[in-house]
Write an enzyme that holds these catalytic residues in place. Structure first.
Site, PDB file in Angstrom:
ATOM      1  N   ASN A 115      29.310  30.206  18.679  1.00  0.00           N
ATOM      2  CA  ASN A 115      30.469  30.675  17.916  1.00  0.00           C
ATOM      3  C   ASN A 115      30.225  32.037  17.281  1.00  0.00           C
ATOM      4  O   ASN A 115      31.163  32.773  17.006  1.00  0.00           O
ATOM      5  CB  ASN A 115      30.788  29.647  16.827  1.00  0.00           C
ATOM      6  N   ASP A 212      27.628  23.772  18.568  1.00  0.00           N
ATOM      7  CA  ASP A 212      27.613  24.018  17.127  1.00  0.00           C
ATOM      8  C   ASP A 212      28.921  24.670  16.683  1.00  0.00           C
ATOM      9  O   ASP A 212      29.471  25.526  17.384  1.00  0.00           O
ATOM     10  CB  ASP A 212      26.429  24.943  16.805  1.00  0.00           C
ATOM     11  N   GLU A 248      30.580  19.774  17.630  1.00  0.00           N
ATOM     12  CA  GLU A 248      30.459  19.544  16.193  1.00  0.00           C
ATOM     13  C   GLU A 248      31.752  19.956  15.506  1.00  0.00           C
ATOM     14  O   GLU A 248      32.012  21.137  15.305  1.00  0.00           O
ATOM     15  CB  GLU A 248      29.282  20.337  15.599  1.00  0.00           C
ATOM     16  N   ASN A 313      22.857  13.620   9.606  1.00  0.00           N
ATOM     17  CA  ASN A 313      22.428  14.679  10.509  1.00  0.00           C
ATOM     18  C   ASN A 313      21.609  15.712   9.732  1.00  0.00           C
ATOM     19  O   ASN A 313      21.384  15.554   8.524  1.00  0.00           O
ATOM     20  CB  ASN A 313      23.614  15.298  11.276  1.00  0.00           C
TER      21      ASN A 313
HETATM   22  C1  AAO Z   1      23.106  30.744   5.837  1.00  0.00           C
HETATM   23  C2  AAO Z   1      23.179  30.783   4.313  1.00  0.00           C
HETATM   24  C3  AAO Z   1      24.515  31.353   3.873  1.00  0.00           C
HETATM   25  C4  AAO Z   1      24.728  32.723   4.490  1.00  0.00           C
HETATM   26  C5  AAO Z   1      24.637  32.600   6.002  1.00  0.00           C
HETATM   27  C6  AAO Z   1      24.790  33.931   6.728  1.00  0.00           C
HETATM   28  O1  AAO Z   1      23.001  29.469   3.800  1.00  0.00           O
HETATM   29  O2  AAO Z   1      24.514  31.458   2.444  1.00  0.00           O
HETATM   30  O3  AAO Z   1      26.005  33.216   4.127  1.00  0.00           O
HETATM   31  O4  AAO Z   1      23.358  32.038   6.350  1.00  0.00           O
HETATM   32  O5  AAO Z   1      23.782  34.790   6.343  1.00  0.00           O
HETATM   33  C7  AAO Z   1      23.481  26.421   8.837  1.00  0.00           C
HETATM   34  C8  AAO Z   1      23.431  26.250   7.323  1.00  0.00           C
HETATM   35  C9  AAO Z   1      24.078  27.405   6.600  1.00  0.00           C
HETATM   36  C10 AAO Z   1      23.497  28.731   7.083  1.00  0.00           C
HETATM   37  C11 AAO Z   1      23.795  28.812   8.574  1.00  0.00           C
HETATM   38  C12 AAO Z   1      23.307  30.121   9.221  1.00  0.00           C
HETATM   39  O6  AAO Z   1      24.070  25.037   6.975  1.00  0.00           O
HETATM   40  O7  AAO Z   1      23.814  27.266   5.198  1.00  0.00           O
HETATM   41  O8  AAO Z   1      24.072  29.822   6.372  1.00  0.00           O
HETATM   42  O9  AAO Z   1      23.087  27.729   9.235  1.00  0.00           O
HETATM   43  O10 AAO Z   1      21.970  30.302   8.985  1.00  0.00           O
HETATM   44  C13 AAO Z   1      30.918  23.970   7.978  1.00  0.00           C
HETATM   45  C14 AAO Z   1      31.124  24.094   9.496  1.00  0.00           C
HETATM   46  C15 AAO Z   1      30.068  23.380  10.302  1.00  0.00           C
HETATM   47  C16 AAO Z   1      28.653  23.719   9.812  1.00  0.00           C
HETATM   48  C17 AAO Z   1      28.591  23.356   8.338  1.00  0.00           C
HETATM   49  C18 AAO Z   1      27.222  23.636   7.716  1.00  0.00           C
HETATM   50  O11 AAO Z   1      32.411  23.616   9.834  1.00  0.00           O
HETATM   51  O12 AAO Z   1      30.211  23.800  11.641  1.00  0.00           O
HETATM   52  O13 AAO Z   1      29.564  24.158   7.621  1.00  0.00           O
HETATM   53  N1  AAO Z   1      27.622  23.045  10.600  1.00  0.00           N
HETATM   54  C19 AAO Z   1      26.929  23.767  11.714  1.00  0.00           C
HETATM   55  C20 AAO Z   1      25.452  23.472  11.740  1.00  0.00           C
HETATM   56  C21 AAO Z   1      24.770  24.109  10.538  1.00  0.00           C
HETATM   57  C22 AAO Z   1      24.896  25.616  10.632  1.00  0.00           C
HETATM   58  C23 AAO Z   1      26.152  26.078  11.234  1.00  0.00           C
HETATM   59  C24 AAO Z   1      27.121  25.224  11.709  1.00  0.00           C
HETATM   60  C25 AAO Z   1      26.299  27.528  11.482  1.00  0.00           C
HETATM   61  O14 AAO Z   1      25.239  22.099  11.826  1.00  0.00           O
HETATM   62  O15 AAO Z   1      23.425  23.727  10.423  1.00  0.00           O
HETATM   63  O16 AAO Z   1      24.805  26.197   9.304  1.00  0.00           O
HETATM   64  O17 AAO Z   1      25.691  27.757  12.757  1.00  0.00           O
HETATM   65  C26 AAO Z   1      34.151  21.478   4.688  1.00  0.00           C
HETATM   66  C27 AAO Z   1      34.606  21.682   6.110  1.00  0.00           C
HETATM   67  C28 AAO Z   1      33.471  21.734   7.086  1.00  0.00           C
HETATM   68  C29 AAO Z   1      32.407  22.714   6.610  1.00  0.00           C
HETATM   69  C30 AAO Z   1      31.953  22.248   5.209  1.00  0.00           C
HETATM   70  C31 AAO Z   1      30.835  23.118   4.649  1.00  0.00           C
HETATM   71  O18 AAO Z   1      33.695  20.134   4.532  1.00  0.00           O
HETATM   72  O19 AAO Z   1      35.455  20.635   6.483  1.00  0.00           O
HETATM   73  O20 AAO Z   1      33.966  22.171   8.333  1.00  0.00           O
HETATM   74  O21 AAO Z   1      31.314  22.682   7.517  1.00  0.00           O
HETATM   75  O22 AAO Z   1      33.079  22.326   4.347  1.00  0.00           O
HETATM   76  O23 AAO Z   1      31.302  24.422   4.454  1.00  0.00           O
HETATM   77  C32 AAO Z   1      34.378  17.294   1.562  1.00  0.00           C
HETATM   78  C33 AAO Z   1      35.416  17.496   2.666  1.00  0.00           C
HETATM   79  C34 AAO Z   1      34.781  18.170   3.869  1.00  0.00           C
HETATM   80  C35 AAO Z   1      34.223  19.456   3.405  1.00  0.00           C
HETATM   81  C36 AAO Z   1      33.152  19.140   2.378  1.00  0.00           C
HETATM   82  C37 AAO Z   1      32.402  20.343   1.860  1.00  0.00           C
HETATM   83  O24 AAO Z   1      33.399  16.353   1.998  1.00  0.00           O
HETATM   84  O25 AAO Z   1      35.946  16.247   3.025  1.00  0.00           O
HETATM   85  O26 AAO Z   1      35.713  18.358   4.902  1.00  0.00           O
HETATM   86  O27 AAO Z   1      33.739  18.495   1.255  1.00  0.00           O
HETATM   87  O28 AAO Z   1      33.295  21.192   1.192  1.00  0.00           O
END
Ligand code: AAO
Length: 511
Positions: A115, A212, A248, A313
């Site tokens: 992505n 992802d 995902e 996960n």
């Molecule tokens: C890192 C740093 C950041 C920096 C960035 C760029 O932490 O501060 O800005 O680098 O320099 C992983 C880490 C991230 C990391 C990233 C890149 O988790 O911290 O950022 O690598 O190094 C969303 C996405 C989902 C994603 C998830 C983590 O939709 O795709 O965030 N997962 C995958 C991987 C993950 C990876 C990435 C994607 C990126 O598994 O390991 O990130 O490649 C809502 C939304 C979700 C969203 C969450 C979190 O969820 O629905 O879609 O997930 O927010 O933002 C309730 C709601 C629920 C909501 C939740 C949280 O439960 O019901 O829907 O609250 O608000």
């Protein structure tokens, strides 16, 4: 002839939903942050003999090196190029792993980060795992190559350029997720680079992909990439086999984007599964195990044949992603084993077992400020997964998949594969039991009092070893014995203070 045409049409349209596992192997394990050399050994020494179907590996593509904080696990979700060159190993080691795992019938699923590239603030230089030059500010990734034309900067409509609201599907898909440079997957050039990367892996012998951040890509763009993919390598797979796809998408309800939009491309992660199961097993919000009687679609989950399910996960075991506080992990071992046991016994979905490493948690105001800490390492070099004499892992690798209760339930799932969900029993509270045809039966006591009752197991009469408290070894049980009478009934007693308050028996654990 007609029959064969129907079969092959079915085969084609089912293709990307099938994990391409060997006959009788029904689960995968996520070996999070493991090195390729260790995975190769694990396939041969443990996963194949214990009946695991496949392994989800951490992203193999070259990523940015983050030094502040020091080498977080999440740096691997920031690609710099599609060279197979990370802390887990180089391309030779990757090829060796895929070959050796396939040779013992264990499949490899690649976590494909397609992505985006690195974060907008990633700077310029060669701070990448293979030393490839990049310039995040100019959107230059010459090792692919990508340039400014290949990103969604012009398409995103928010003033920050980032996702500001999950209620707007355009933002979620056209803007930057946590600042990550968002690739323009509508462009055929970008689709082709991504497909070339995935085809390189397919040709080496991988069996499928976790896509992802699929929520952040348009389903049609994903489809266009998938349409460019090769069939699987015929050295290990039947001709015409398609890569297994699981996307995902976090859909807990209440947002603009739903999981169902992605069903046409492949399976989708069902995040409601772990969030709800954690709530039930923790007995939060008045939930009880008795309510699990209609677990699955009955709980508002996606269709079973589209679902990829898991208790936790790599994100939500440390507070990233979604699921919240209810998620059970190895840190809550007793409840966790029950949740994983329930998942593996229940027919819903294709199951993924988590395998983690320990890190020093440090909660400040309810938030783990150490949620970034990378895998066990020496000065950044990932440590070997050592194996202790008692078969557990050393060097802070948790290896949940080697816990007897979990490993034996992976085998249980293989034994009961295809058998109907039957003989449900509950006490109206947190004592429940169910069987899978005449092949397996499981009983849980998550109440604060003992369980003692006679239940219809559906199994042939005989003496069975409980595979939770022990194993069947040399014709005897090292744990509890269960006596099933000729009418299929058996007496069960489970103390609420038992180390593991559940019992499972199956056709292969019969003496
Ligand atoms: C890192 C740093 C950041 C920096 C960035 C760029 O932490 O501060 O800005 O680098 O320099 C992983 C880490 C991230 C990391 C990233 C890149 O988790 O911290 O950022 O690598 O190094 C969303 C996405 C989902 C994603 C998830 C983590 O939709 O795709 O965030 N997962 C995958 C991987 C993950 C990876 C990435 C994607 C990126 O598994 O390991 O990130 O490649 C809502 C939304 C979700 C969203 C969450 C979190 O969820 O629905 O879609 O997930 O927010 O933002 C309730 C709601 C629920 C909501 C939740 C949280 O439960 O019901 O829907 O609250 O608000």
């Amino acid at each position: 002839m007609k029959f064969f045409m129907l079969l092959s049409a079915l085969g084609l349209c089912w293709a990307q939903y099938s994990p391409n596992t060997q006959q009788g192997r029904t689960s995968m394990v996520h070996l999070f942050e493991w090195r390729w050399v260790d995975i190769a050994k694990e396939c041969e020494r443990y996963l194949a003999p214990k009946g695991f179907g496949g392994v989800q590996i951490s992203p193999p593509s070259e990523n940015i090196v983050v030094n502040n904080p020091s080498r977080p696990w999440w740096e691997r979700y920031q690609p710099i190029s599609y060279k197979i060159c990370t802390r887990s190993g180089n391309e030779d080691e990757f090829r060796d792993m895929v070959t050796r795992c396939n040779n013992v019938g264990v499949r490899i699923y690649v976590d494909a980060v397609i992505n985006h590239m690195c974060g907008e603030g990633g700077g310029a230089g060669t701070s990448s795992t293979c030393g490839s030059y990049f310039n995040a500010g100019n959107r230059e990734f010459p090792a692919v190559p990508y340039s400014g034309w290949d990103f969604n900067d012009g398409k995103c409509k928010t003033s920050s350029g980032g996702i500001e609201s999950y209620n707007d599907a355009y933002q979620v898909r056209d803007c930057r997720l946590v600042g990550l440079l968002d690739l323009a997957l509508e462009k055929d050039y970008v689709r082709t680079q991504v497909a070339n990367y995935m085809n390189h892996l397919i040709d080496i012998g991988v069996a499928g992909f976790r896509l992802d951040a699929s929520k952040h890509m348009w389903p049609g763009d994903i489809k266009a990439v998938l349409d460019k993919l090769h069939n699987l390598n015929t050295k290990w797979f039947p001709g015409g086999s398609r890569p297994f796809i699981f996307q995902e998408v976090i859909d807990l309800g209440g947002e603009a984007i739903t999981s169902s939009e992605y069903f046409g491309n492949g399976r989708v992660t069902e995040f409601k599964y772990g969030a709800k199961l954690g709530t039930v097993i923790r007995r939060w919000n008045g939930e009880k195990m008795a309510y699990l009687k209609n677990w699955g679609e009955g709980w508002g989950f996606m269709p079973s044949d589209r679902a990829l399910v898991f208790v936790d996960n790599h994100d939500n075991q440390r507070g990233h992603g979604a699921g919240g506080a209810s998620i059970l992990t190895f840190w809550d071992a007793r409840l966790y084993k029950m949740a994983v046991g329930f998942m593996l016994a229940h027919p819903y979905g294709f199951t993924r077992v988590m395998s983690s490493y320990r890190w020093p948690r440090n909660f400040v105001n309810g938030q783990d400020v150490n949620d970034w800490i990378g895998p066990p390492n020496n000065n950044g070099v990932i440590k070997e997964v050592t194996i202790n004499p008692d078969t557990t892992c050393g060097n802070d690798w948790v290896c949940e998949h080697r816990w007897r209760q979990i490993r034996n339930m992976v085998a249980f799932r293989n034994v009961v594969d295809g058998q109907p969900f039957q003989n449900w029993w509950d006490n109206g509270s947190n004592q429940v039991a169910f069987g899978r045809g005449n092949k397996g039966f499981i009983v849980f006591n998550n109440d604060d009092w003992s369980l003692s009752t006679t239940l219809q197991t559906g199994l042939p009469g005989g003496t069975y070893c409980d595979v939770i408290s022990g194993d069947k070894i040399n014709g005897d049980c090292t744990g509890i014995k269960v006596y099933v009478s000729s009418d299929g009934k058996a007496q069960f007693s489970i103390s609420n203070s038992a180390e593991d308050p559940f019992i499972a028996i199956h056709a292969d654990s019969k003496l």
